[in-house]
Scaffold this motif. Structure first.
Motif, short mmCIF file in Angstrom:
data_model
loop_
_atom_site.label_atom_id
_atom_site.label_comp_id
_atom_site.label_asym_id
_atom_site.label_seq_id
_atom_site.Cartn_x
_atom_site.Cartn_y
_atom_site.Cartn_z
N TYR A 1 1.06 -1.30 0.24
CA TYR A 1 0.03 0.35 0.30
C TYR A 1 1.24 1.05 0.27
CZ TYR A 1 -3.53 -3.86 1.56
OH TYR A 1 -4.61 -4.21 2.01
N VAL A 2 0.65 2.79 -0.67
CA VAL A 2 0.80 4.08 -0.44
C VAL A 2 -0.03 4.50 -0.06
CG1 VAL A 2 1.73 5.09 -2.12
CG2 VAL A 2 2.38 2.60 -3.20
N ILE A 3 0.32 5.54 0.92
CA ILE A 3 -0.42 6.29 1.35
C ILE A 3 0.10 8.02 0.67
CG2 ILE A 3 -0.93 7.85 3.64
CD1 ILE A 3 -1.07 5.51 4.69
N LYS A 4 -0.21 9.27 -0.08
CA LYS A 4 0.55 10.15 -0.56
C LYS A 4 -0.18 10.62 0.11
CE LYS A 4 2.12 12.39 -4.89
NZ LYS A 4 2.87 12.75 -4.58
N ASN A 5 1.09 11.44 0.79
CA ASN A 5 0.92 12.72 2.36
C ASN A 5 0.84 14.40 1.55
OD1 ASN A 5 0.12 13.93 5.29
ND2 ASN A 5 2.07 13.16 5.77
N ASN A 6 0.85 14.99 1.03
CA ASN A 6 0.53 15.97 0.94
C ASN A 6 -0.37 16.80 1.44
OD1 ASN A 6 3.00 15.61 -0.90
ND2 ASN A 6 2.15 15.28 -3.27
N ASN A 7 -1.15 16.13 1.91
CA ASN A 7 -2.40 16.97 1.99
C ASN A 7 -3.04 15.95 3.74
OD1 ASN A 7 -5.48 16.44 2.28
ND2 ASN A 7 -5.47 19.34 1.21
N LEU A 8 -2.83 16.41 4.00
CA LEU A 8 -3.13 15.49 5.69
C LEU A 8 -4.61 14.52 5.40
CD1 LEU A 8 -2.63 14.18 7.79
CD2 LEU A 8 -3.14 16.31 9.12
N GLU A 9 -6.00 16.07 4.36
CA GLU A 9 -7.20 14.55 4.77
C GLU A 9 -7.28 13.98 4.22
OE1 GLU A 9 -9.64 15.68 7.11
OE2 GLU A 9 -7.67 16.78 7.96
N GLU A 10 -7.01 14.01 2.65
CA GLU A 10 -6.06 13.28 1.53
C GLU A 10 -5.71 11.64 2.66
OE1 GLU A 10 -8.32 12.84 -1.42
OE2 GLU A 10 -9.28 14.74 -0.48
N ALA A 11 -4.36 12.15 2.87
CA ALA A 11 -3.37 11.35 3.51
C ALA A 11 -4.67 10.21 4.51
CB ALA A 11 -2.43 11.96 4.15
N LYS A 12 -5.62 10.92 5.56
CA LYS A 12 -6.19 10.19 6.12
C LYS A 12 -7.68 9.32 5.55
CE LYS A 12 -5.89 13.21 9.97
NZ LYS A 12 -6.11 14.84 11.06
N LYS A 13 -8.38 9.78 4.28
CA LYS A 13 -8.88 9.15 3.68
C LYS A 13 -8.22 7.90 3.29
CE LYS A 13 -11.86 12.64 2.53
NZ LYS A 13 -11.78 13.59 1.56
N GLN A 14 -6.94 7.97 2.86
CA GLN A 14 -5.98 6.70 2.17
C GLN A 14 -5.88 5.42 3.58
OE1 GLN A 14 -3.31 8.19 -0.12
NE2 GLN A 14 -3.38 10.08 -0.13
N ALA A 15 -5.48 6.28 4.77
CA ALA A 15 -5.35 5.34 5.93
C ALA A 15 -6.88 4.50 6.28
CB ALA A 15 -4.53 6.11 6.37
N HIS A 16 -7.29 5.33 6.33
CA HIS A 16 -9.00 4.67 7.03
C HIS A 16 -8.78 3.58 6.04
CE1 HIS A 16 -13.25 4.52 7.20
NE2 HIS A 16 -12.41 4.43 9.09
N LYS A 17 -9.31 4.05 3.97
CA LYS A 17 -9.53 3.27 3.32
C LYS A 17 -8.40 1.64 3.43
CE LYS A 17 -9.76 2.37 -1.87
NZ LYS A 17 -8.86 2.99 -2.73
N ILE A 18 -7.33 1.95 3.60
CA ILE A 18 -6.18 1.11 3.56
C ILE A 18 -7.11 -0.06 5.15
CG2 ILE A 18 -3.88 0.04 4.37
CD1 ILE A 18 -3.21 2.66 2.08
N HIS A 19 -6.72 0.70 6.40
CA HIS A 19 -7.30 -0.04 7.29
C HIS A 19 -8.49 -0.96 7.11
CE1 HIS A 19 -8.71 -0.49 11.70
NE2 HIS A 19 -9.56 -0.16 11.07
N LYS A 20 -9.56 -1.10 6.70
CA LYS A 20 -10.91 -1.83 5.57
C LYS A 20 -9.82 -2.53 5.01
CE LYS A 20 -14.55 1.17 6.10
NZ LYS A 20 -14.79 2.50 4.86
N GLU A 21 -9.56 -2.41 4.28
CA GLU A 21 -9.14 -3.19 3.13
C GLU A 21 -7.82 -4.54 3.97
OE1 GLU A 21 -7.03 -2.28 -0.58
OE2 GLU A 21 -8.14 -0.65 -0.19
N ILE A 22 -7.18 -4.08 4.81
CA ILE A 22 -6.28 -4.61 4.99
C ILE A 22 -6.93 -5.67 6.07
CG2 ILE A 22 -4.85 -5.00 7.52
CD1 ILE A 22 -3.90 -3.28 6.12
N LEU A 23 -8.12 -4.61 6.91
CA LEU A 23 -9.05 -5.84 7.94
C LEU A 23 -9.96 -6.88 7.04
CD1 LEU A 23 -10.56 -3.31 10.80
CD2 LEU A 23 -9.26 -4.81 10.79
N LEU A 24 -10.06 -6.44 5.90
CA LEU A 24 -11.05 -7.42 5.27
C LEU A 24 -10.28 -8.59 5.12
CD1 LEU A 24 -12.89 -4.92 2.97
CD2 LEU A 24 -13.51 -6.72 3.89
N ARG A 25 -8.66 -7.88 4.06
CA ARG A 25 -7.74 -9.18 3.58
C ARG A 25 -7.61 -10.18 5.10
NH1 ARG A 25 -3.33 -6.65 0.05
NH2 ARG A 25 -2.82 -8.87 0.17
#
Length: 196
Positions: free
Chosen positions: A169-193
């Motif tokens: 997984y990769v999180i692009k962290n130029n914008n914190l709000e966007e990065a937080k959304k990416q982190a939440h999506k990854i968290h859900k994906e890891i739980l699913l896996r």
């Protein structure tokens, strides 16, 4: 227990994103922070580092960080020697910490997972990236460091491109709000896996 590695170059915003995962209830282990604590706490490490760096390695039982940094900067082989002392202790500390965790997965943050060829210790790896100019500015603001010093640290780390190729997984962290959304999506994906 599923162990997720979180890595990224200096100034990419790893600590900020760790807090994000922590807010989702994920236990967090920061390898660098634990290494620093062990270097101050462990008499065995203290003895070995004094053997390598001399008596100035510690002042009043506290690690003399600027002195060690100047020595390592002048002689890269000293970094390998220090890591050979510290890393095994951090690894065993992590193992005992891991046994106490009860979440579906944990995150272990380590800046140089790929540089030390440790990717096989993780089930998944998340790499945090950000534009170079932004990373440099963040570190200057945080550490009152010079641009040259930050760039010299960057030179010793793998490029973002190389890290991305090796990451799940990769999180692009130029914008914190966007990065937080990416982190939440990854968290859900890891739980699913994990639950698949």
């Amino acid at each position: 227990m599923v162990v997720v590695g979180l890595t990224g170059g200096i100034g990419s915003g790893k600590t900020t994103l760790l807090k994000c995962f922590e807010s989702f209830g994920v236990p967090i282990y920061i390898a660098d922070k634990e290494a620093k604590a062990l270097m101050n706490r462990s008499k065995v490490i203290q003895r070995k580092l004094i053997d390598i760096f001399g008596d100035l390695a510690y002042i009043n039982d506290e690690l003399n960080r600027p002195y060690l940094a100047s020595k390592i900067f002048a002689d890269q082989s000293l970094l390998a020697k220090m890591n050979a002392v510290v890393h095994p202790k951090v690894a065993s500390h992590f193992k005992s910490w891991l046994k106490k965790q009860e979440a579906p997965y944990v995150i272990k943050e380590a800046a140089i997972i790929f540089e030390n060829k440790l990717e096989n210790q993780y089930d998944f790896i998340i790499t945090v990236v950000a534009d170079e100019d932004l990373r440099i500015q963040r570190v200057i603001n945080r550490d009152q460091s010079s641009k040259e010093k930050v760039k010299s640290i960057m030179k010793n780390q793998l490029s973002d491109e190389e890290k991305i190729k090796k990451s799940d997984y990769v999180i692009k962290n130029n914008n914190l709000e966007e990065a937080k959304k990416q982190a939440h999506k990854i968290h859900k994906e890891i739980l699913l896996r994990i639950n698949a």
